[in-house]
Write an enzyme that holds these catalytic residues in place. Structure first.
Site, short mmCIF file in Angstrom:
data_model
loop_
_atom_site.label_atom_id
_atom_site.label_comp_id
_atom_site.label_asym_id
_atom_site.label_seq_id
_atom_site.Cartn_x
_atom_site.Cartn_y
_atom_site.Cartn_z
N SER A 43 -9.67 1.93 2.98
CA SER A 43 -8.80 2.66 2.08
C SER A 43 -7.78 1.80 1.35
CB SER A 43 -8.07 3.75 2.88
OG SER A 43 -7.17 3.18 3.81
N LYS B 60 0.85 -1.20 0.00
CA LYS B 60 0.00 0.00 0.00
C LYS B 60 0.88 1.24 0.00
CE LYS B 60 -3.86 2.10 2.59
NZ LYS B 60 -4.69 2.02 3.82
N SER C 47 -9.83 -0.25 7.25
CA SER C 47 -9.23 -0.12 5.92
C SER C 47 -8.50 -1.35 5.40
CB SER C 47 -8.26 1.07 5.88
OG SER C 47 -8.98 2.27 5.78
#
Lengths: 496, 95
Positions: A153, A78, A177
């Protein structure tokens, strides 16, 4: 090689048996990334860098050198995690050209374990969002239905694993997330206990809630990656000095006791009936495996979202104050006064205000505003301090529940993946996406999302298991009981 | 409570965010809905409850007071929007 069937554990066995090489594996994934570019999973992927890492590991393996536990296995990262010298944008225009001068601790650990850093994945800007739509680089598409969001997210990381663009990925979870996108993409994702994994080099959103965690297709892969990243780090004083069990080695040992709590407040209003049915079916699977189930209550659960939307924005407004156009990040070229009153401000302040206005998107601005308000003179006691008190009540609820049961079994998301654009104009509707995930961050306990069904229209459903702080080992073993009895974790989207 | 546009503009200045008149208008509406939503926290009686800042409360984490390696100046300056050989450059702070 059929990459849609690959798991990290299986890949390691093949690599160690000499059946394939890391270069071959990386080439295969690069080819897939090329073909599936339309999903917008990666914000940065440098083929040559990935191949170079693979060549080094292949060389070591051929030479019979001692190898780390992830030697030659690609892991998608990420874009919230700092990788030295590589673009790290956090999904924001603010950090479009940022190249960190150091590695996050989890990145250093991956490198030491021999993992191949396989690209930086798309995310909601500064990890604020539940759909990956707030990214400055456009939304990621859900591999199961490209008209839908992958969750957020960490939507890019979840979609990377779901679409078999990497067998493993790292994400971060501040209010859901990791778990919500794992569910919406039909994979497994773990938010570890607060302090289980170092946050050093994780770009901060809300420091008392943020935690790095793994995505994978199954629990063996989650256990493997967690074992690599977990543990105390002198660079993060909130990381906890507790022993790190060999999660992968003990995974198949049945839990000593199997007492499952069903949270009264989490079944009912707002929960999609198809998802409720899948969770009830999971309960039956556990009962058939010998579990005892019991209804428990988390009386303050309904205050989770309001408490979170004070605490998280407050911490965000403080953490994101560093992006002011001076040390790193975007600086506005033109900061001349625009509206009445601005000419009275010193040029330095105008530069900061203009840089932040240009660098941040709407959701980040909204949360900075909300947090600044909640901490401002005259309101801090009414909002921020009250939220911290409610936070204790929420944690006390969990403490009481875990006196009676070993784990809690609840939904991860109230609905399956929603359509792109469906909630982006309505912040509150988006915030409610995290209704089942948010309290674990406030309480600091681990939460694991595991696939447990498909809707009639073929979208993934997941369930969540929660355990007391630092009980990850038992949490994984408990989830493994379900995984052994079902095959939901083997389902893959049709597009790939 | 209801936040006025002027109050939201004051928060924007505190937050160092330049907002356009349209953004100010939109954020005022959205912040009011969110503040109304979080106001349900006020309904709870928390008189005897201690605030909780971290889910896992770790106290007094010390390390030895020894000098470690620091970020070299060139690396620290590498991402600067504007710089010279030894520091970050910003608009004049003093007249």
């Amino acid at each position: 090689m059929d990459f849609t069937r690959v798991t990290a554990t299986g890949l390691l066995a093949q690599l160690n048996a000499g059946a394939t090489t890391s270069v071959e594996v990386v080439r295969g994934y690069l080819d897939r990334a090329d073909r599936l570019g339309r999903l917008n999973v990666f914000v940065h992927l440098e083929p040559e860098a990935a191949l170079a890492q693979a060549r080094v590991i292949d060389g070591k393996r051929r030479a019979g050198e001692r190898l780390g536990p992830l030697a030659g296995v690609p892991v998608a990262i990420k874009d919230v995690l700092c990788v030295e010298g590589e673009p790290t944008t956090c999904g924001s225009r603010m950090l479009k050209n940022f190249r960190p001068p150091y590695d996050a601790t989890v990145i250093a650990r991956l490198k030491a374990a021999g993992a191949i850093l396989f690209g930086k994945t798309n995310m909601d800007e500064f990890a604020m969002g539940s759909s990956t739509e707030t990214s400055a680089y456009g939304p990621t598409l859900n591999p199961w239905d490209e008209s839908r969001i992958p969750g957020g997210s960490s939507g890019g990381s979840a979609a990377a694993v779901a679409a078999s663009l990497a067998p493993l990925a790292l994400g971060s979870d501040t209010g859901g997330s990791i778990r919500q996108p794992a569910t919406l993409c039909g994979i497994t994702g773990l938010k570890p206990s607060y302090g289980r994994v170092s946050r050093y080099g994780l770009i901060a959103f809300a420091s008392s809630l943020d935690q790095v965690g793994p995505f994978g297709h199954d629990l063996a892969d989650i256990a493997l990656l967690l074992g690599v990243i977990a543990g105390r780090d002198p660079m993060d004083s909130t990381s906890v000095d507790a022993p790190v069990p060999d999660y992968a080695a003990t995974l198949d040992a049945p839990p000593d006791t199997l007492r499952i709590g069903l949270v009264r407040e989490y079944f009912g209003e707002g929960l999609d009936p198809e998802i409720e049915a899948a969770i009830r079916e999971a309960v039956r699977v556990y009962e058939a495996a010998g579990a005892t189930t019991k209804e428990v209550s988390l009386p303050h659960a309904k205050y989770g979202i309001p408490a979170y939307y004070i605490v998280a924005p407050a911490e965000c407004s403080s953490n994101l104050a560093r992006y002011d156009g001076t040390i790193y990040g975007h600086r506005a070229e033109d900061f001349s006064p625009r509206s009445p009153g601005e000419e009275d401000l010193p040029p330095m302040i105008r530069m900061m205000m203009a840089s932040r206005a240009e660098g941040f998107g709407a959701e980040v601005k909204r949360r900075i505003m909300l947090g600044t308000f909640a901490l401002s003179a005259g309101y801090a006691d009414q909002y921020y301090n009250q939220a911290l008190k409610v936070r204790r009540l929420i944690r006390d609820d969990f403490d009481a529940a875990f006196k009676e049961v070993d784990v809690l079994l609840i939904p991860t998301s109230p609905t399956a993946a929603f359509k792109i654009g469906e909630r982006i104009e309505d912040p509150l509707a988006m915030y409610l996406s995290d209704i089942y995930t948010i309290t674990t961050n406030l309480a600091g306990i681990p939460g694991l999302s595991v696939p447990c069904g498909l809707t009639r229209s073929g979208l993934p459903i997941g369930m969540q298991l929660l355990a007391p702080a630092f009980a990850e080992e038992n949490l994984l073993r408990t989830a493994r009981v379900f995984e052994r009895a079902t095959d939901w974790h083997t389902r893959r989207p049709e597009i790939v | 409570m209801t936040l006025t546009i002027d109050e939201v503009a004051k928060v924007a200045l505190l937050a160092r965010l330049r907002l356009s008149p349209e953004e100010l208008q939109r954020f005022t509406g959205q912040l009011n809905s969110i503040v109304d939503f979080v106001a349900q926290l006020q309904a709870l009686d928390t008189r005897d409850v201690e605030p909780l800042a971290h889910g896992i409360e770790v106290r007094n984490v010390f390390r030895d007071d020894v000098l470690g390696p620091a970020l070299p100046r060139e690396k620290a300056l590498a991402n600067a929007p504007q710089r010279n050989d030894e520091g970050f450059l910003v608009p004049a702070v003093l007249d």
